[in-house]
Scaffold this active site. Structure first.
Site, PDB file in Angstrom:
ATOM      1  N   SER A   1      -9.625  -0.759   7.481  1.00  0.00           N
ATOM      2  CA  SER A   1      -9.078  -0.513   5.999  1.00  0.00           C
ATOM      3  C   SER A   1      -8.263  -1.433   5.428  1.00  0.00           C
ATOM      4  CB  SER A   1      -8.126   0.746   6.055  1.00  0.00           C
ATOM      5  OG  SER A   1      -8.857   1.892   6.143  1.00  0.00           O
TER       6      SER A   1
ATOM      7  N   SER B   1      -9.171   1.686   3.296  1.00  0.00           N
ATOM      8  CA  SER B   1      -8.349   2.385   2.423  1.00  0.00           C
ATOM      9  C   SER B   1      -7.409   1.629   1.690  1.00  0.00           C
ATOM     10  CB  SER B   1      -7.709   3.516   3.107  1.00  0.00           C
ATOM     11  OG  SER B   1      -6.884   3.074   4.300  1.00  0.00           O
TER      12      SER B   1
ATOM     13  N   LYS C   1       1.087  -1.075   0.133  1.00  0.00           N
ATOM     14  CA  LYS C   1      -0.166   0.005   0.016  1.00  0.00           C
ATOM     15  C   LYS C   1       0.749   1.356  -0.003  1.00  0.00           C
ATOM     16  CE  LYS C   1      -3.886   2.054   2.968  1.00  0.00           C
ATOM     17  NZ  LYS C   1      -4.559   1.674   3.886  1.00  0.00           N
TER      18      LYS C   1
END
Length: 468
Positions: free
Chosen positions: A179, A155, A80
């Site tokens: 997330s 996210s 990420k």
């Protein structure tokens, strides 16, 4: 070679160890698939092709020389894009950090590299892990590989989409209010939020100091356990890192669940938040499967879900604004609208509200620990519904799709696993939570349930961009 994308991490690792699979060929296969399909998914912000191929060649040479480092050696992993990477941009998917080049790797990235993992990519995220699936940022939002008109959630959006589509074998996500588990649910993969402090957050762009968690996202619970084995390491330079004795997170995989006490937090999805009937039906099927595996099932009661959601939101918004207030005041135009609005909300929370939220958090933690004297793990759906259309603004609509916030407030381990599919073929998900630092047990239950339900044999079919 096309089948290589859909090996589990455990399967690929065993073949690499026996030298029947080449890390170079495996990495080539994933990079080629990303080049071919990611134009439809937008899960990658940056592909590290040259570095990945060099790392794969190094891994192959080491293994050929008898120096196998462990299960992640030669395995393609994505990050990420809030994980710092030395000399490689880390943007938070924001124009504000578009040119941010860290000098050092995040601690967890260093652990992955030391284990021989091949870092293939920096993956899409909601802006600074809060901004939603936004279309006013330098890069487009990631899309759901089961249906590109749908949101992958966030996210850790790119991590969920890339793992589900077979563009990397595992990925790192982060979880402040769900997330990791949200994208795991809507993308149909396994996502583990470890106990708070089990994984270092040093070198990861922060959002909320007391709620942020780092964790693995993979196709299976077993694969998450293999990643956690490398990642769970005390970091003396992270004030939130816990110094706990090493644990074998794979030791319980495949073992009996006979006599295990599983508490169903039924009021969350029957009374507190209206939940999709197919999601509830999948949960009931999972309960029957767990009972068949020997577990003892009973209902447990916690505070209403809104108590966890409101407490977590007040804390997260306050701490996020404390981190971003300088940039919000000096360069607000460099944020996307979703990110700016959500971060600015923290400016209107008083110190008294924040302190009272932390006091409420202490009460909720104590309540949960008391309930866990009667259950070994608890379960409830990860999401109220399957994936929704991309780009919805949950703050404007008020629709909260997930039950994730509870385990960020308590800081206890939580795993989302795919436990079925709805009539349209979209994945559904179950969440398993446990006591502090009993991550191995949570992963054991997830692994057993995945095997009993047989959900891991079904993958999304992603059309190439010119076919979509």
């Amino acid at each position: 070679m096309t089948d290589l994308h859909f090996l589990t991490l455990a399967q690929a690792s065993a073949q690499i160890k026996s030298r029947s699979l080449s890390p170079v060929e495996l990495t080539k296969a994933f990079l080629a698939r990303a080049r071919r399909l990611d134009g439809a998914l937008h899960s990658h912000l940056l592909v590290l092709e040259d570095q990945a191929m060099a790392d794969a060649a190094r891994a192959e040479s080491e293994i050929a020389g008898g120096h196998w480092r462990g299960p992640l050696h030669g395995i393609p992993i994505g990050l990420k894009d809030i994980y710092n990477t030395a000399g490689i941009r880390t943007t938070g998917h924001s124009a504000l950090f578009q040119d941010h080049i860290p000098a050092e790797d995040a601690f967890t990235v260093s652990l992955l590299r030391n284990a021989g993992a091949v870092i293939t990519s920096k993956l899409a995220t909601w802006e600074f892990a809060i901004g939603g699936s936004s279309f006013d940022l330098p890069w487009p939002p990631a899309r759901n590989p089961w249906d590109v008109s749908l949101d992958p959630s966030g996210s850790s959006s790119g991590s969920g989409a890339a793992v589900a589509a077979g563009l990397c074998m595992g990925a790192m996500g982060s979880d402040t209010g769900g997330s990791i588990r949200g994208p795991a649910a809507w993308c149909g993969i396994a996502g583990h939020k470890p106990t708070y402090g089990l994984l270092s957050r040093r070198g990861i762009l922060p959002l909320s100091f007391s709620l942020d968690h780092a964790g693995p996202m993979c196709w299976t619970s077993e694969d998450c356990a293999l990643m956690l084995q490398v990642l769970a390491c005390h970091d003396p330079h992270d004030p939130g890192s816990a110094a706990v004795a090493p644990v074998d997170y794979t030791a319980g995989l495949g073992k009996s669940l006979s006599g295990l006490r599983i508490g169903v937090v039924r009021h969350f999805f029957e009374n507190d938040l209206l939940t999709d009937p197919e999601t509830i039906a999948a949960l009931e099927t999972s309960i029957m499967a767990l009972r068949d595996l020997g577990a003892v099932i009973g209902d447990v009661t916690l505070s209403p879900f809104a108590a966890y959601a409101d407490c977590g939101s007040l804390i997260a918004r306050s701490e996020a604004y404390a981190i971003h207030q300088h940039w919000l005041r000096s360069t607000p135009e460099l944020y996307g609208a979703f990110g700016r609005h959500r971060l600015m909300a923290g400016a209107f929370i008083s110190a008294a509200d924040y302190i009272n939220a932390q006091r409420e958090r202490s009460r909720l933690v104590a309540e949960f620990i008391e309930v866990m004297k009667t259950a070994d793990v608890v379960i409830f759906p990860t999401a109220r519904c399957p994936a929704r259309p991309i780009g919805e603004d949950s703050m404007a609509s008020g629709f909260q799709p997930f039950f994730n916030r509870a385990f960020n407030v308590t800081g206890t381990p939580a795993l989302s696993v795919c436990n079925g599919f709805n009539a349209k073929g979209l994945p559904l998900a179950l969440q398993i939570g446990g006591r502090p630092f009993e991550d191995a047990l949570v992963l054991q239950v997830g692994d057993a349930l995945e095997r009993a339900l047989g959900t891991r044999a079904r993958r999304p079919v992603v059309a190439e961009p010119n076919e979509a």
